[in-house]
Design an enzyme around this catalytic site. Structure first.
Site, PDB file in Angstrom:
ATOM      1  N   CYS A  33     -13.406 -97.069  32.723  1.00 18.61           N
ATOM      2  CA  CYS A  33     -12.196 -96.249  32.656  1.00 18.61           C
ATOM      3  C   CYS A  33     -12.284 -95.172  31.579  1.00 18.61           C
ATOM      4  O   CYS A  33     -11.424 -94.306  31.500  1.00 18.61           O
ATOM      5  CB  CYS A  33     -10.976 -97.116  32.367  1.00 18.61           C
ATOM      6  N   ASP A  35     -12.250 -95.716  28.185  1.00 15.10           N
ATOM      7  CA  ASP A  35     -11.619 -96.051  26.911  1.00 15.10           C
ATOM      8  C   ASP A  35     -11.977 -97.477  26.510  1.00 15.10           C
ATOM      9  O   ASP A  35     -11.699 -98.407  27.262  1.00 15.10           O
ATOM     10  CB  ASP A  35     -10.080 -95.990  27.023  1.00 15.10           C
ATOM     11  N   CYS A  58     -11.056 -90.741  24.534  1.00 11.27           N
ATOM     12  CA  CYS A  58     -10.600 -89.368  24.359  1.00 11.27           C
ATOM     13  C   CYS A  58      -9.868 -89.211  23.028  1.00 11.27           C
ATOM     14  O   CYS A  58      -9.772 -90.149  22.232  1.00 11.27           O
ATOM     15  CB  CYS A  58      -9.674 -88.995  25.515  1.00 11.27           C
ATOM     16  N   CYS A 102      -3.212 -94.521  30.034  1.00  9.45           N
ATOM     17  CA  CYS A 102      -4.642 -94.821  30.036  1.00  9.45           C
ATOM     18  C   CYS A 102      -5.211 -94.978  28.639  1.00  9.45           C
ATOM     19  O   CYS A 102      -6.099 -95.776  28.426  1.00  9.45           O
ATOM     20  CB  CYS A 102      -5.414 -93.784  30.838  1.00  9.45           C
TER      21      CYS A 102
END
Lengths: 126, 385
Positions: A33, A35, A58, A102
Site C-alpha cells: 500500500c 505506507d 509519503c 491511507c
C-alpha cells in the site's frame, strides 16, 4: 496541499530511529500500500519516556509518525492509548482529505507498540 | 534558489513565437470563424491556414485534421467515435495495459455499453508485442489503440509493425501520440495509422487545444454535437487562438525535432548514468534504448515517491511520480505494475522529463541533490539498509 506543520515535521522529523532496548514495538501498514510505520517505545514507571519511529511512506506518513512520537513522550500508558489518528492529524493542523485514511496510521502504530509492551510484561510476570 | 523544471511530460511552457502568433486572435481578430463578415473571415482564414500547417507537418491532408480541446478529447473521440460508428461490424477493441487513462477509461466506458476490450500485456520494458496484438485479433475486432510513446516510462512502441497487423486485418488503428510529436518523427503515412491524437501543451503550445487525425474513409461518429463545425465532426465555436498556437507549436516542433531530440537524449543519458552510478538499489524503468529522448524514470527501492518529490521540490526541482499518493488512488501506476514491478518498488517511482530550457548544469544540480535525498529517506525507512 500540506499544512506548514506537516511540512515542518516532514522536513525535520523528530525522533527518527530505533530504540535498541525498546519495551514495545509496533509496526503497521503494508509495503504494497506504500505506507509502513514502525514505532518503538521505552516505558519507565508506567510512563512513556522515549519513542522513536521509522517510516516508509509519503509526506503525511512521515509527518504523522514524527508528530505521534512528540505527543506521546511523558504520557502514561492510559493517556497514550487515548491518542487517536484523528488527534494526530489535528495536531498537524489537518491533512488533505485523501491522506486521512491511507497515511494516517501513526496512532495505530503507537497502540500496537503499547500492546506489545503489555504482552511482554505479562510474559515476564507469568 | 535554483529552480529546475523536469516535468515536461506533464506540460511545457508556451514558446514566445507561439504566444506572439496567438495574441491577435484574442484581441483585434476576435471573430467567430463561422460568421460571414470580415471579422469572421479573418478567423476562418487563420483556422484554414493552421489546418494546412498541421496537416503538412504530419503528412496528412487538411481534411483529415479535426481540432479538439486536447489529447483527452482526441482519445475519447477516436475510441468512442469509431466504436459507435462501426458497431454493426463488431464490438471488440484491442488496446494495451500501459495506455494513458484517456484511452484506458474510454475503453472501459465502452465495456458498459457492451463492447469487449482486450488489454494486451507489455514486457518488463513496457513494450507491446505486435504478435500479441495479432493473437488478440478476432473477426469482430473494429479498433486497435496503442500509444506511440508512454508518458510515464517513455517506452516507444513498435507502431509501424502494429499498424501492419491492423491493416492486414482491415481494422482501424489509433495511436495516442501526445508524448511523441516533437520528440520523435511523426508522419501518419510512415506510421501507417488511421487515427492519431495530439495535444498542444506538451509541445510548447497552449493548453486547451489538441487535434485528432482521422484518415479519409474512416467511419467515425462525432463526440460533440452542435453547430456543425469541423465538417460536422466536432461541434463548438473554434478556439481560433488555440488553433493558431497549436499550428505554430507543431510547425516549430517538427522543424526542430531532430536537433531537439539529440540535445535532450544527451542530457537524459547524462542524468540516467549519473543517477545509476551515484545511487544504489535503483531500477531504470522503461526501455533502455527505445525511450523518449527527454524521459528519465526510475524506481528507488525502500522509499516512497511522494516523499522524494516533496524533498526535490524543497530544493527547487520539479518532477513527478507514479506512486499511489501521487496518482490520487491507493494503487501505484498501472504502467509500472503492468511492467511487472512489485507494488513496493513501484511506490518509489520518480519521473524526470527534460525539455528545451534544461541545461547540463540543471542535470548536474539534480545529480548533486538527489543522492542525499534518497539516502536521508532510506535512513528513515524501516526497510533501509
Amino acid at each position: 496541499m500540506y499544512s506548514q506543520k506537516v511540512m515542518d515535521h516532514f522536513t525535520n522529523p523528530r525522533n527518527v530511529g530505533d530504540i535498541p532496548d525498546a519495551d514495545g514495538v509496533g509496526t503497521v501498514g503494508n509495503p504494497i500500500c506504500g505506507d509502513v510505520m514502525k514505532l518503538a517505545i521505552k516505558v519507565r514507571g508506567g510512563r512513556i519516556v522515549d519513542a522513536k519511529f521509522k517510516t516508509f511512506g509519503c509526506g503525511a506518513a512521515i509527518a504523522t509518525s514524527s508528530m505521534v512520537t512528540e505527543m506521546v513522550k511523558g504520557k502514561t500508558i492510559e493517556e497514550a492509548l487515548k491518542i487517536s489518528n484523528k488527534a494526530v492529524a489535528e495536531a498537524l493542523d489537518g491533512l488533505p482529505a485523501n491522506k486521512l485514511h491511507c497515511s494516517n496510521l501513526a496512532a495505530d502504530a503507537l497502540h500496537k507498540a503499547i500492546e506489545d509492551y503489555r504482552q511482554r510484561k505479562q510474559a515476564e510476570s507469568a | 534558489m535554483r529552480r529546475v523544471y523536469l516535468d515536461h511530460a506533464a506540460t511545457t511552457p508556451v514558446r514566445p513565437e507561439v504566444l506572439d502568433a496567438m495574441v491577435p486572435f484574442f484581441t483585434e481578430k476576435f471573430g467567430n470563424a463561422s460568421s460571414i463578415h470580415s471579422f469572421g473571415r479573418e478567423a476562418r482564414t487563420a483556422v484554414d491556414e493552421s489546418r494546412d500547417v498541421v496537416a503538412r507537418a504530419l503528412g496528412a491532408d487538411p481534411a483529415e485534421i479535426i481540432f479538439t480541446s486536447g489529447g483527452t478529447e482526441s482519445d475519447n473521440t477516436a475510441i468512442k467515435g469509431v466504436a459507435l460508428a462501426n458497431r454493426k461490424k463488431g464490438n471488440h477493441i484491442i488496446t494495451s495495459a500501459v495506455e494513458h487513462h484517456a484511452v484506458m477509461d474510454s475503453c472501459k466506458s465502452l465495456e458498459q455499453l457492451g463492447f469487449e476490450i482486450t488489454f494486451v500485456p507489455v514486457d518488463g520494458t513496457g513494450m507491446v508485442s505486435p504478435d500479441d496484438v495479432r493473437s488478440a485479433m478476432r473477426p469482430d475486432t473494429i479498433l486497435i489503440s496503442i500509444m506511440h510513446a508512454n508518458n510515464e516510462v517513455g517506452t516507444i512502441q513498435p507502431i509501424e509493425e502494429i499498424a501492419k497487423v491492423a491493416r492486414e486485418a482491415g481494422v482501424y488503428f489509433h495511436t495516442d501520440a501526445v508524448q511523441s510529436v516533437g520528440n520523435l518523427p511523426v508522419n501518419v503515412e510512415q506510421l501507417g495509422v488511421d487515427l492519431l491524437s495530439l495535444s498542444g501543451h506538451k509541445l510548447y503550445g497552449p493548453k486547451g487545444i489538441g487535434m485528432l487525425y482521422v484518415r479519409k474513409g474512416v467511419k467515425i461518429s462525432p463526440y460533440m454535437h452542435g453547430g456543425g463545425q469541423e465538417r460536422g465532426r466536432r461541434a463548438g465555436t473554434e478556439n481560433v487562438a488555440g488553433i493558431v498556437g497549436l499550428a505554430k507549436a507543431i510547425e516549430l516542433a517538427v522543424e526542430e525535432q531532430g536537433e531537439y531530440a539529440r540535445r535532450l537524449a544527451r542530457l537524459r543519458d547524462m542524468l540516467i548514468r549519473g543517477v545509476m552510478d551515484r545511487i544504489p538499489d535503483v531500477v531504470l524503468t522503461g526501455h533502455p534504448e527505445r525511450r523518449l529522448p527527454g524521459n528519465a524514470s526510475f524506481c528507488f527501492k525502500f522509499v516512497e515517491g511522494e516523499s522524494i518529490l516533496l524533498n526535490l521540490d524543497l530544493q527547487g526541482i520539479a518532477g513527478s511520480s507514479g506512486s499511489a499518493c501521487t496518482s490520487g488512488s491507493l494503487e501505484p501506476s498501472h504502467v509500472l505494475l503492468a511492467m511487472g514491478l512489485p507494488h513496493e518498488v513501484a511506490h518509489g517511482s520518480l519521473r524526470l522529463t527534460l525539455g528545451r530550457d534544461n541545461t547540463e548544469e540543471d542535470v548536474q544540480y539534480v545529480l548533486d541533490t538527489l543522492p542525499g535525498i534518497i539516502e536521508r529517506l532510506r535512513a528513515m525507512s524501516p526497510f533501509g539498509r
